[in-house]
Scaffold this active site. Structure first.
Site, short mmCIF file in Angstrom:
data_model
loop_
_atom_site.label_atom_id
_atom_site.label_comp_id
_atom_site.label_asym_id
_atom_site.label_seq_id
_atom_site.Cartn_x
_atom_site.Cartn_y
_atom_site.Cartn_z
N ASP A 36 0.58 -1.19 -0.24
CA ASP A 36 0.11 0.20 0.16
C ASP A 36 1.18 1.16 -0.12
O ASP A 36 1.48 1.42 0.66
CB ASP A 36 -0.73 -0.48 1.08
CG ASP A 36 -2.31 -0.97 1.21
OD1 ASP A 36 -1.83 -2.31 2.26
OD2 ASP A 36 -3.04 -1.13 0.82
N ASP A 176 -10.38 -4.47 -1.12
CA ASP A 176 -9.65 -4.21 -0.20
C ASP A 176 -10.22 -3.47 0.64
O ASP A 176 -10.98 -2.43 0.43
CB ASP A 176 -8.58 -3.78 -1.46
CG ASP A 176 -7.64 -2.61 -0.32
OD1 ASP A 176 -6.34 -2.65 -0.89
OD2 ASP A 176 -7.59 -3.26 1.03
C1 DX5 Z 1 -6.43 1.17 2.23
C2 DX5 Z 1 -5.64 -0.19 2.45
C3 DX5 Z 1 -5.98 -0.71 3.40
C4 DX5 Z 1 -5.02 -2.99 3.55
C5 DX5 Z 1 -6.23 -3.77 4.09
O1 DX5 Z 1 -6.62 1.84 3.49
O2 DX5 Z 1 -5.46 -1.25 1.70
O3 DX5 Z 1 -7.40 -1.12 2.92
O4 DX5 Z 1 -4.50 -2.88 2.19
O5 DX5 Z 1 -6.46 -3.15 5.35
P1 DX5 Z 1 -7.31 -3.97 6.54
O6 DX5 Z 1 -7.28 -6.04 5.82
O7 DX5 Z 1 -6.97 -4.15 7.44
O8 DX5 Z 1 -9.51 -3.70 6.60
#
Ligand code: DX5
Length: 223
Positions: A36, A176
């Protein structure tokens, strides 16, 4: 229904134990990893740049996705490609010329993905759908891990799945944000086949291997 693929997001990993955690997630069945990339401008958080892609390239042979949550992504595509990203995801909301950005990624020899924030309609993909290797439907507002899944995105997943089945069936439909045991089932049933998960993998009390295994089992229940 397609076989689910898990893409652990290192945003929630213990960075001091990154390689160990990545190897554990691999043992659990991770298909790829997502890095990310956040610039503190497009989203209110600063995370990693291309050096993290290069480090991850040394930690695993699995495909790496660079999820660019940054303004001016076009300025950095070459750098992320050189660092070892296999697939580069740009947010539709950050590019003035989306078609050009997609072509640039493909000219670099990488797979191209486009991400849509929860409130962005799927129609934004209308004229580039056939050019994509992956569509990412954000199921939280981007910026942080550990957020709550936004339920109205399920309808968008269903609509994008129908678009892809008709026009680009080989394209991945990735989700995601807030993906855990309950939401992976709902999103898989709605048509997603790739699942980004940070907290539910690297925050799993039994470790990343169990985290990935649990998600894969949950996704395939009732099949
Ligand atoms: C955007 C990021 C998150 C991360 C996953 O905010 O892309 O979504 O990758 O987060 P979790 O799985 O912890 O919700």
């Amino acid at each position: 229904m397609t076989l689910p693929k898990i893409a652990p997001s290192i945003l929630s990993a213990d960075l001091l134990q990154l390689q160990t955690q990545v190897q554990a997630a691999e043992r659990g069945g991770a298909d790829r990893f997502q890095i990310d990339v956040m610039d503190g401008v497009y989203v209110p958080n600063i995370t990693f740049g291309a050096p993290m892609i290069a480090a991850m390239r040394r930690a695993t042979t699995k495909p790496l996705e660079a999820h660019l949550m940054i303004v001016h992504p076009d300025h950095y595509l070459d750098e992320f490609a050189r660092a070892g990203a296999d697939l580069i995801i740009v947010h539709q909301e950050t590019t003035r010329h989306l078609d050009k950005s997609i072509q640039h990624i493909k000219q670099l020899g990488k797979k191209a993905g486009v991400a849509l924030n929860p409130a962005t309609p799927e129609g934004a993909l209308e004229y580039v759908l056939e050019a994509l290797d992956l569509v990412l439907i954000m199921t939280v507002n981007p910026g942080f891990g550990g957020q709550k899944f936004i339920a109205y995105t399920l309808e968008k997943i269903r609509r994008v799945r129908a678009m892809l089945d008709a026009r680009n069936p080989g394209c991945d439909l990735e989700v995601d944000g807030g993906i855990e045991l309950a939401t992976i089932r709902a999103t898989h049933q709605a048509g997603a086949n790739v699942f980004v998960a940070g907290t539910s993998v690297f925050g799993c009390a039994d470790g990343p291997q169990a985290g990935v295994q649990g998600l894969l089992q949950a996704a395939q229940l009732d099949e």
